[in-house]
Structures are given as structure tokens and as C-alpha cells.
Design an enzyme around this catalytic site. Structure first.
Site, short mmCIF file in Angstrom:
data_model
loop_
_atom_site.label_atom_id
_atom_site.label_comp_id
_atom_site.label_asym_id
_atom_site.label_seq_id
_atom_site.Cartn_x
_atom_site.Cartn_y
_atom_site.Cartn_z
N TRP A 115 0.79 -1.45 -0.63
CA TRP A 115 0.11 -0.15 0.21
C TRP A 115 0.83 1.28 0.05
O TRP A 115 0.87 2.09 -0.51
CB TRP A 115 -0.86 -0.20 1.30
CG TRP A 115 -2.20 -0.97 0.68
CD1 TRP A 115 -2.29 -2.47 1.72
CD2 TRP A 115 -3.21 -1.20 0.26
NE1 TRP A 115 -3.69 -3.21 0.96
CE2 TRP A 115 -3.60 -2.41 -0.38
CE3 TRP A 115 -3.33 -0.07 -1.03
CZ2 TRP A 115 -4.79 -2.74 -1.05
CZ3 TRP A 115 -3.95 -0.55 -2.10
CH2 TRP A 115 -4.81 -1.91 -2.00
N ASP B 252 -2.00 6.30 6.48
CA ASP B 252 -3.10 6.37 6.19
C ASP B 252 -3.18 3.85 6.88
O ASP B 252 -2.84 3.57 7.36
CB ASP B 252 -2.73 4.99 4.17
CG ASP B 252 -3.99 3.98 4.05
OD1 ASP B 252 -4.43 3.85 4.57
OD2 ASP B 252 -3.30 3.08 3.23
N LYS C 204 -13.07 -2.01 6.99
CA LYS C 204 -11.72 -3.09 7.40
C LYS C 204 -12.57 -2.95 9.14
O LYS C 204 -12.89 -3.71 9.49
CB LYS C 204 -10.62 -2.83 8.28
CG LYS C 204 -9.21 -3.37 6.90
CD LYS C 204 -9.53 -2.91 5.35
CE LYS C 204 -8.56 -3.52 4.44
NZ LYS C 204 -8.46 -3.40 3.12
N1 PMP Z 1 -4.81 1.46 1.79
C1 PMP Z 1 -4.57 0.21 2.62
C2 PMP Z 1 -3.68 0.16 3.77
C3 PMP Z 1 -5.19 -0.78 3.19
O1 PMP Z 1 -5.01 -1.92 3.51
C4 PMP Z 1 -6.00 -0.40 0.98
C5 PMP Z 1 -7.52 -1.48 1.28
N2 PMP Z 1 -7.21 -2.90 1.47
C6 PMP Z 1 -6.11 0.47 0.72
C7 PMP Z 1 -5.10 1.80 0.99
C8 PMP Z 1 -7.03 0.79 0.14
O2 PMP Z 1 -8.29 1.24 0.00
P1 PMP Z 1 -9.43 1.41 -1.22
O3 PMP Z 1 -9.78 0.27 -1.08
O4 PMP Z 1 -10.66 2.74 0.42
O5 PMP Z 1 -9.51 2.85 -1.37
#
Ligand code: PMP
Length: 347
Positions: free
Chosen positions: A89, A159, A183
Site C-alpha cells: 500500500w 493511512d 475493515k
Molecule cells: N491502504 C491500505 C492500508 C489498505 O489496506 C487498502 C485496502 N485494502 C487501501 C489503502 C485501499 O483502500 P480502498 O480500497 O478503500 O481505496
């Protein structure tokens, strides 16, 4: 997972909420919905002890939208922002940020295959950077910072998609925190942004209105129709968390759940978790079998035993147990029992 009592309440209120239609059918501008929205914010503020100097925004576009909204709001195009790269991420965030700002990768754990986090002393921070961005919990690699980086006064952006509400947090250490809901908050659709008021109102020219923190704050997150069901559901989750004893109680539970699973992995040579012990995630526990050819068998047999969602992310393969707030200790115990039994038969 979502908390069962919350799912049941939402089910019970699906056709008839507050004596009328469903919450999805009322206007987001109605008194009834505004009350729900405000209560959700108040409960989140309570849970995280968010200081009054922070705005709480309920945005859309997921955490991914914040990958772009953060640089657009916090940095000029020729400014430098520091990013810590600790996994999938972080990589995705950095790739997006490069479209909007000069990125300095202030730490890069790729060489460890993302089984480590950088030490504070090894961070190559830029004096006067617009902000420092990091991912406290890497959902796919199962790596978690055991400390909050010290940025010497530069705003720290986190994040927290996969760790928010898993334990108490000192919000004042951060300039901005964002998290997709899906989550520990509720169903996908809402993105929570907690931002210090000093960082609001700085969006660069050309920032889309729905990403401009000041515009969102001024409209109380209702510039346009918000995902009302997700907001309502998040509010129910916040109330559930308070009833369960708040984030200190969650921390106790989550620590115990993670310890149970890691010790099952570490006490066997059949299962392997590659992450450094000091920075193992409480929420996402990736593991491999010493005989990787058995992994599809493990998944099939686990599925048949009622243990779902154990495949590793498609980016890395292997296995992964995500044990968010709503996963009870008995769920982890069931997995651990299954793992022992599987090892007995296939080890
Ligand atoms: N950052 C992290 C740490 C994540 O776990 C995720 C999704 N698993 C995201 C960003 C992406 O999130 P979204 O699908 O809400 O854009």
C-alpha cells in the site's frame, strides 16, 4: 468481518427505520439522517479522543482517493513530501503521489521483502518537507510500525485503513489520518479523514471540489449525497465499540488474538510467518506452509470447515488471516485448532 450485533440491528431496521422507511430511503438532508451523521462523528471523536482542533470528514473514493487528495491539499506541485515505503500500500500511495508532488522515499524496506519497518534513526527525512506519509499497518504484508515516527514538526500523514480503531491512538501526533471504512469501521463506501484544522484550506488550485478538505469541512461532508447507509452503519459500529469497552478493550482483545495465532505459527515448523517479531501486525497475519504445494489443499479444507477468506492477497499469494475488531477470539481459536489438525494429517 462486521460485528454480528450491528449486522442484526441493521437487518432489523432495513425495512423500517425510526418508524418510517429504511435509512437508505430518507433524504440525507433530513433531520433524522443529520442526527445519525452527527452522532457518528461524536462517537468517533469520543472513541479516539480526537482533539477539537481536528476536523472529522466523511469522504468517498476509498483510501485510494486520499492517495491523491493528500498531496493536492497539503503540498504545492514543486514541494517535496517524504514517504516511507513499507509494503504494497505504500508503493501504491507513492506511485500516485508522484503525479502531484516531488516524492522523497525516506525509507525503503523492499530489500527485506517488506518484513521489517525502518528504525526512527534511519529515516532520511527532508527538512521542511510538506509532510511525511506512512502506512502504520501494511494490510498485505502484515507489517506494522511499533512506534509513531517523529518528524520534527513536519505534519505526519497516516493511512490507517487497516489499523484504525484497533487500539487507542494519540491523534495529536498526526497532521492527518485517513482510513477506508471496510475493515474496522463498516461497509465500503465511506472514508474517514481526521485532519488538523491548520492543514485545512491549503488545497492547490485545480483540486476537485470533492477532494478539497476545506470545501468538505464547510459542507459538513455533505457537498453531495454521502453513502448514507455506510455512514449509518459506521455509527452503529462506533456505538458497538463503546459498549464493548472502547479502544482499550479492543487493544486487549486484539493483542490476545494476534498472540494466539503467532504462537501457533512459531511453535510449528510446518507454518512460517516471515515478519520481524517487533513489527508483526495485530490485524493481518500472513503465513506460508513449509510445503507451499499444500496451500491450495489448506484453503479448500479450511473453507469446508467454515474458515473463510484465508487466501493471501493476489499480489503476494500464500495465506493470510485478517483478524479485525469484529473477529472474536473463538474465531482465531477455531483457525488455530484447524491448523494443528491439518498439520497432524499433512505434516
Ligand atoms: N491502504 C491500505 C492500508 C489498505 O489496506 C487498502 C485496502 N485494502 C487501501 C489503502 C485501499 O483502500 P480502498 O480500497 O478503500 O481505496
Amino acid at each position: 468481518m462486521l460485528p454480528v450485533p450491528v449486522l442484526e440491528r441493521a437487518r432489523d431496521e432495513l425495512l423500517e427505520w425510526q418508524g418510517g422507511m429504511s435509512v437508505m430511503e430518507v433524504s440525507h438532508r433530513s433531520k433524522a439522517f443529520i442526527a445519525v451523521a452527527r452522532q457518528a462523528e461524536a462517537d468517533l471523536r469520543d472513541l479516539l479522543a480526537i482533539p477539537a482542533s481536528y476536523k472529522v470528514l466523511f469522504m468517498q473514493g476509498g483510501a485510494t482517493a486520499q492517495f491523491s487528495a493528500v498531496p493536492l491539499n497539503l503540498a504545492a506541485a514543486d514541494a517535496t513530501a517524504d514517504y516511507l515505503n513499507t509494503g504494497h500500500w505504500s508503493e501504491r500511495t507513492i506511485a500516485e503521489a508522484k503525479r502531484f508532488v516531488r516524492v522523497n522515499v525516506a525509507a525503503d524496506e523492499a530489500a527485506s521483502r517488506y518484513s521489517t519497518v525502518p528504525a526512527q534513526s534511519s529515516l532520511r527525512l527532508t527538512p521542511g518537507a510538506a509532510y511525511v506519509h506512512y502506512t502504520p499497518n501494511e494490510t498485505i504484508h502484515g507489517v506494522e510500525f511499533p512506534y509513531v515516527p517523529d518528524t520534527a514538526g513536519v505534519p505526519l500523514v497516516a493511512d490507517m485503513s487497516s489499523t484504525i480503531l484497533s487500539r487507542p491512538l494519540d491523534v495529536a501526533r498526526f497532521g492527518l489520518i485517513y482510513a477506508g471504512a471496510q475493515k474496522n469501521i463498516g461497509p465500503a463506501g465511506i472514508t474517514v479523514v481526521i485532519v488538523h484544522e491548520g492543514l485545512v484550506g491549503r488545497a492547490r488550485a485545480g483540486t476537485p471540489l470533492v477532494f478539497d478538505y476545506r470545501a468538505v469541512a464547510e459542507a459538513e461532508s455533505m457537498q453531495n449525497t454521502p453513502p448514507t447507509f455506510g455512514w449509518y452503519f459506521a455509527g452503529l459500529v462506533f456505538q458497538w465499540l463503546k459498549r464493548e469497552g472502547g479502544l482499550a478493550a479492543m487493544a486487549e482483545r486484539n493483542r490476545a488474538k494476534a498472540a494466539m495465532l503467532y504462537s501457533a505459527i512459531d511453535n510449528s515448523s510446518f507454518y512460517v510467518n516471515p515478519v520481524d517479531r517487533e513489527c508483526r501486525s495485530w490485524m493481518n497475519v500472513p503465513f506460508r506452509l513449509a510445503k507451499p504445494e499444500l496451500e491450495p489443499v489448506f484453503l479448500a479444507e479450511a473453507g469446508a470447515a467454515g474458515l473463510a477468506n484465508l487466501a493471501g492477497h493476489r499480489a503476494v499469494g500464500g495465506l493470510r488471516a485478517s483478524i479485525y475488531n469484529a473477529m472474536p477470539a473463538e474465531g482465531v481459536k477455531a483457525l488455530v485448532d484447524f491448523m494443528r489438525e491439518f498439520e497432524r494429517r499433512h505434516g
